[in-house]
Design a protein around this motif. Structure first.
Motif, PDB file in Angstrom:
ATOM      1  N   PRO A  84       3.454  -1.310   1.471  1.00 40.94           N
ATOM      2  CA  PRO A  84       4.256  -1.867   2.553  1.00 40.94           C
ATOM      3  C   PRO A  84       4.737  -0.823   3.544  1.00 40.94           C
ATOM      4  O   PRO A  84       4.841   0.363   3.239  1.00 40.94           O
ATOM      5  CB  PRO A  84       5.446  -2.502   1.823  1.00 40.94           C
ATOM      6  N   ALA A  85       5.068  -1.290   4.729  1.00 40.71           N
ATOM      7  CA  ALA A  85       5.460  -0.380   5.803  1.00 40.71           C
ATOM      8  C   ALA A  85       6.800   0.270   5.566  1.00 40.71           C
ATOM      9  O   ALA A  85       7.058   1.365   6.054  1.00 40.71           O
ATOM     10  CB  ALA A  85       5.491  -1.150   7.123  1.00 40.71           C
ATOM     11  N   ASP A  86       7.690  -0.382   4.792  1.00 42.75           N
ATOM     12  CA  ASP A  86       9.034   0.175   4.677  1.00 42.75           C
ATOM     13  C   ASP A  86       9.087   1.414   3.803  1.00 42.75           C
ATOM     14  O   ASP A  86      10.018   2.204   3.880  1.00 42.75           O
ATOM     15  CB  ASP A  86      10.024  -0.870   4.162  1.00 42.75           C
ATOM     16  N   GLY A  87       8.096   1.604   2.927  1.00 47.15           N
ATOM     17  CA  GLY A  87       8.026   2.834   2.129  1.00 47.15           C
ATOM     18  C   GLY A  87       9.082   2.953   1.058  1.00 47.15           C
ATOM     19  O   GLY A  87       9.226   4.001   0.444  1.00 47.15           O
ATOM     20  N   ASN A  88       9.840   1.888   0.771  1.00 45.13           N
ATOM     21  CA  ASN A  88      10.941   1.996  -0.172  1.00 45.13           C
ATOM     22  C   ASN A  88      10.599   1.479  -1.559  1.00 45.13           C
ATOM     23  O   ASN A  88      11.486   1.218  -2.349  1.00 45.13           O
ATOM     24  CB  ASN A  88      12.155   1.211   0.351  1.00 45.13           C
ATOM     25  N   HIS A  89       9.322   1.312  -1.848  1.00 42.86           N
ATOM     26  CA  HIS A  89       8.985   0.668  -3.107  1.00 42.86           C
ATOM     27  C   HIS A  89       8.729   1.636  -4.245  1.00 42.86           C
ATOM     28  O   HIS A  89       8.342   1.225  -5.310  1.00 42.86           O
ATOM     29  CB  HIS A  89       7.812  -0.294  -2.921  1.00 42.86           C
ATOM     30  N   ARG A  93       7.065   8.011  -3.548  1.00 42.67           N
ATOM     31  CA  ARG A  93       6.612   8.021  -2.162  1.00 42.67           C
ATOM     32  C   ARG A  93       7.746   8.265  -1.188  1.00 42.67           C
ATOM     33  O   ARG A  93       7.539   8.620  -0.044  1.00 42.67           O
ATOM     34  CB  ARG A  93       5.883   6.705  -1.856  1.00 42.67           C
ATOM     35  N   GLN A  94       8.991   8.096  -1.624  1.00 46.38           N
ATOM     36  CA  GLN A  94      10.122   8.414  -0.772  1.00 46.38           C
ATOM     37  C   GLN A  94      10.406   9.914  -0.773  1.00 46.38           C
ATOM     38  O   GLN A  94      10.702  10.488   0.265  1.00 46.38           O
ATOM     39  CB  GLN A  94      11.380   7.689  -1.258  1.00 46.38           C
ATOM     40  N   GLY A  95      10.362  10.535  -1.943  1.00 44.56           N
ATOM     41  CA  GLY A  95      10.871  11.887  -2.062  1.00 44.56           C
ATOM     42  C   GLY A  95       9.846  12.995  -2.131  1.00 44.56           C
ATOM     43  O   GLY A  95      10.123  14.108  -1.714  1.00 44.56           O
ATOM     44  N   ASN A 108      -4.887   3.888   9.083  1.00 41.66           N
ATOM     45  CA  ASN A 108      -3.453   4.139   9.118  1.00 41.66           C
ATOM     46  C   ASN A 108      -2.710   2.827   8.966  1.00 41.66           C
ATOM     47  O   ASN A 108      -2.989   1.864   9.685  1.00 41.66           O
ATOM     48  CB  ASN A 108      -3.042   4.808  10.436  1.00 41.66           C
ATOM     49  N   THR A 109      -1.780   2.784   8.009  1.00 39.40           N
ATOM     50  CA  THR A 109      -0.829   1.678   7.971  1.00 39.40           C
ATOM     51  C   THR A 109       0.357   2.110   8.826  1.00 39.40           C
ATOM     52  O   THR A 109       0.329   3.174   9.449  1.00 39.40           O
ATOM     53  CB  THR A 109      -0.374   1.385   6.532  1.00 39.40           C
ATOM     54  N   GLN A 110       1.403   1.314   8.852  1.00 37.88           N
ATOM     55  CA  GLN A 110       2.550   1.676   9.680  1.00 37.88           C
ATOM     56  C   GLN A 110       3.241   2.938   9.177  1.00 37.88           C
ATOM     57  O   GLN A 110       3.925   3.605   9.931  1.00 37.88           O
ATOM     58  CB  GLN A 110       3.551   0.524   9.721  1.00 37.88           C
ATOM     59  N   GLN A 111       3.070   3.261   7.890  1.00 37.39           N
ATOM     60  CA  GLN A 111       3.781   4.396   7.322  1.00 37.39           C
ATOM     61  C   GLN A 111       2.869   5.508   6.813  1.00 37.39           C
ATOM     62  O   GLN A 111       3.248   6.665   6.821  1.00 37.39           O
ATOM     63  CB  GLN A 111       4.667   3.904   6.159  1.00 37.39           C
ATOM     64  N   TYR A 112       1.662   5.165   6.372  1.00 35.67           N
ATOM     65  CA  TYR A 112       0.829   6.142   5.684  1.00 35.67           C
ATOM     66  C   TYR A 112      -0.567   6.247   6.299  1.00 35.67           C
ATOM     67  O   TYR A 112      -1.073   5.295   6.876  1.00 35.67           O
ATOM     68  CB  TYR A 112       0.667   5.759   4.203  1.00 35.67           C
ATOM     69  N   HIS A 113      -1.173   7.411   6.087  1.00 28.54           N
ATOM     70  CA  HIS A 113      -2.582   7.576   6.414  1.00 28.54           C
ATOM     71  C   HIS A 113      -3.391   7.412   5.135  1.00 28.54           C
ATOM     72  O   HIS A 113      -3.091   8.019   4.110  1.00 28.54           O
ATOM     73  CB  HIS A 113      -2.863   8.959   7.009  1.00 28.54           C
ATOM     74  N   MET A 114      -4.404   6.566   5.190  1.00 27.05           N
ATOM     75  CA  MET A 114      -5.298   6.351   4.065  1.00 27.05           C
ATOM     76  C   MET A 114      -6.539   7.218   4.244  1.00 27.05           C
ATOM     77  O   MET A 114      -7.281   7.052   5.218  1.00 27.05           O
ATOM     78  CB  MET A 114      -5.715   4.879   3.990  1.00 27.05           C
TER      79      MET A 114
END
Length: 450
Positions: A84-89, A93-95, A108-114
């Motif tokens: 997901p785009a929010d990256g909080n899951h 992946r947050q830290g 590219n998703t909204q938050q990550y490069h694949m």
């Protein structure tokens, strides 16, 4: 003007310094010679800071994690949903700054490069191997419309029952390791997980801190197919620096050599294991630390007492909502609490959802669970007969009735919503009193170690 220092003061300073050095040397020697449990307690003091966690930096206080690389594996057609785009899951992946996402198409998703895991597979293999038909079609659609959601669900050319993306997935693993080493060389540990997997970061870095990355190590939850052992990729695969160096550097070209030999294999995590085995690196099974369970499928009770005090490193098959709930739970939890166990997850995230009974719900009593320990089958034409049989057997913690069958279990699980079908309604029940009695009779989970 500086006052001259007397000779006696120099002597006092010198002997004081020598005393401190002797004390430090003794402490270091005692730590080195200490049994492993004592050394683990020392590691616990290092990795469990007493300060509360920071929502801005959930990895703060776990410095060893800087030497760990996490590779998240997914498919291009499902990346937007599973990452997901929010990256909080997940706190990983947050830290962590060392998280790399891999797919079967660069995007590219909204938050990550694949990163495209397959762009180094030879052109002849891509053009002539039927397993790559989906890969070629996916790239063509991407070039035309930029939207590849329409190819999701495509079936494998070799099997109408298997997804084409799953068939393609098995070619990724060795290439992922080569690409990861190229981007993040000489790190202590390398971890592969699926996009629907959750890593309990504090537990992971503490566990890794008890081991030597210079040894050739390969860990995971064991799967055995026809005598071939391998680590389940969904639950997570952990590899030491020495093991990855051996397969990527010492035996350079391993991925390319395997590409033409993968087609008849089931899956990429098996291929990775076979490649390790060629070089004398055998799987070390770490089930139950890493498992394929979720909080709602985790069995808890006398049928599976091993879950009670076992620390947890990873879970699999979670939704983004599941991951967000776990991340929020971990962030609320004081880091001085010690190792996170399955029991703590059950008490905090599952118990409150357990009710005496629930309609249109399958609590998984119909599934045997790990090694067939948790479920049982009875013939019970009516719901009332099922409840009666369940109440008579004092060892049973839960039941589910569907059609004319009644399943009872020795270890309680939460399960999930399930609508009625042609055989009837799914009706589930739990006995929380029996569960509480069993839990109160167990030895407290104090001073846990790996």
């Amino acid at each position: 003007m500086r006052r001259p220092t007397s000779r006696s003061s120099f002597i006092w300073i010198r002997y004081t310094a020598l005393g401190i050095l002797h004390l430090l040397a003794y402490t270091l020697l005692a730590y080195t010679l200490a049994p492993l449990p004592d050394r683990k307690r020392t590691l616990r003091a290092v990795f469990f800071p007493s300060h509360p966690p920071s929502s801005e930096d959930p990895c703060h206080g776990f410095p060893y994690g800087a030497n760990v690389v996490v590779c998240v594996n997914t498919g291009a057609s499902e990346a937007v949903e599973k990452v997901p785009a929010d990256g909080n899951h997940t706190p990983v992946r947050q830290g962590s700054k060392n998280v790399l996402h891999f797919s079967d198409l660069g995007q590219n998703t909204q938050q990550y490069h694949m990163h495209n895991a397959l762009d180094t597979v030879s052109a002849s293999e891509v053009d002539n191997n039927p397993d790559f038909k989906f890969y070629r079609e996916q790239k063509a659609v991407r070039g035309e419309t930029r939207d590849i959601s329409g190819v999701r669900g495509a079936k494998s050319p070799g099997s109408p029952y298997q997804l084409a993306a799953w068939t393609l997935d098995k070619y990724k693993f060795l290439h992922v390791m080569e690409k990861t080493w190229a981007m993040k060389p000489d790190m202590d540990w390398y971890v592969i997980i699926d996009a629907d997997s959750y890593v309990f970061w504090s537990n992971m870095v503490i566990w890794l801190g008890t081991m030597d990355p210079n040894l050739k190590s390969y860990f995971g939850s064991e799967v055995n197919i026809a005598g071939e052992r391998f680590a389940n990729g969904g639950s997570g695969i952990v590899m030491s620096r020495a093991a990855v160096h051996d397969i990527v550097v010492t035996h350079r070209g391993t991925a390319a050599r395997w590409d033409s030999n993968i087609r008849g294999r089931c899956c990429g995590d098996l291929v990775l294991s076979l490649a390790f085995n060629e070089y004398g690196i055998e799987l070390q099974d770490v089930w139950l630390l890493m498992s394929g369970e979720t909080p709602s499928s985790m069995p808890f009770g006398p049928g599976t007492p091993e879950y009670m005090c076992s620390p947890v490193l990873s879970m699999h098959h979670l939704t983004p909502t599941d991951m967000r709930e776990l991340a929020e739970f971990e962030q609320r939890r004081p880091r001085s609490s010690g190792l996170l166990t399955h029991a703590e997850i059950f008490r905090n995230l599952v118990m409150s959802s357990i009710e005496p009974n629930r309609r249109n719900w399958d609590n998984l009593a119909s599934e045997p669970g790990e090694f067939g320990k948790t479920g049982g089958l009875l013939q019970a034409p009516t719901f009332e007969e099922c409840v009666q049989a369940y109440e008579v057997d004092i060892n049973c913690l839960y039941y589910v009735h569907h059609g004319d069958t009644c399943h009872i279990g020795l270890s309680l699980r939460l399960g999930h919503e399930r609508k009625a079908d042609e055989q009837g309604i799914w009706q589930s029940g739990w006995n929380q009193t029996r569960l509480n009695d069993w839990m109160s009779s167990q030895t407290p989970c104090d001073h846990n170690t790996f």
